[in-house]
Design a protein around this motif. Structure first.
Motif, PDB file in Angstrom:
ATOM      1  N   LEU A  12     -27.388   3.387 -26.716  1.00  0.00           N
ATOM      2  CA  LEU A  12     -26.894   2.140 -26.187  1.00  0.00           C
ATOM      3  C   LEU A  12     -26.796   1.113 -27.276  1.00  0.00           C
ATOM      4  N   ASP A  14     -25.621  -2.482 -28.606  1.00  0.00           N
ATOM      5  CA  ASP A  14     -25.648  -3.854 -28.399  1.00  0.00           C
ATOM      6  C   ASP A  14     -23.952  -4.507 -28.505  1.00  0.00           C
ATOM      7  N   LYS A  20     -24.034  -4.075 -22.953  1.00  0.00           N
ATOM      8  CA  LYS A  20     -24.324  -2.663 -23.817  1.00  0.00           C
ATOM      9  C   LYS A  20     -23.166  -1.780 -23.626  1.00  0.00           C
ATOM     10  N   GLU A  62     -32.089   2.875 -15.859  1.00  0.00           N
ATOM     11  CA  GLU A  62     -32.657   1.476 -15.884  1.00  0.00           C
ATOM     12  C   GLU A  62     -31.991   0.668 -16.595  1.00  0.00           C
ATOM     13  N   TYR A  63     -30.704   1.099 -17.092  1.00  0.00           N
ATOM     14  CA  TYR A  63     -29.813   0.338 -17.972  1.00  0.00           C
ATOM     15  C   TYR A  63     -28.327   0.053 -17.403  1.00  0.00           C
ATOM     16  N   LEU A  66     -26.997  -3.214 -17.305  1.00  0.00           N
ATOM     17  CA  LEU A  66     -26.361  -3.963 -18.708  1.00  0.00           C
ATOM     18  C   LEU A  66     -24.973  -3.153 -19.382  1.00  0.00           C
TER      19      LEU A  66
END
Length: 68
Positions: A12, A14, A20, A62-63, A66
């Motif tokens: 991932l 940024d 992301k 969980e991501y 984002l």
């Protein structure tokens, strides 16, 4: 040689906008190269190339919120 003998990982990266970008490859550099095949130069410029985390597929949920 089979691609199965060369493990790939999920990274991932940024983005400058706080989101992301998900990529995969044998290394972070490889993952960025693979991303460059499908993203425009403008999209690639948004990636902070030295700011990433390596994750497992199991942790991807969980991501998701984002991701850009």
């Amino acid at each position: 040689m089979s691609s199965f003998s060369n493990p790939h990982y999920m990274y991932l990266f940024d983005l400058k906008n706080g989101k992301k970008k998900l990529a995969y490859g044998q290394s972070p550099e490889d993952a960025l190269e693979i991303l460059s095949y499908r993203l425009s130069p403008e999209e690639m410029d948004q990636i902070i190339k030295d700011s990433y985390i390596k994750i497992s597929q199991r942790k991807l949920q969980e991501y998701v919120h984002l991701l850009a």
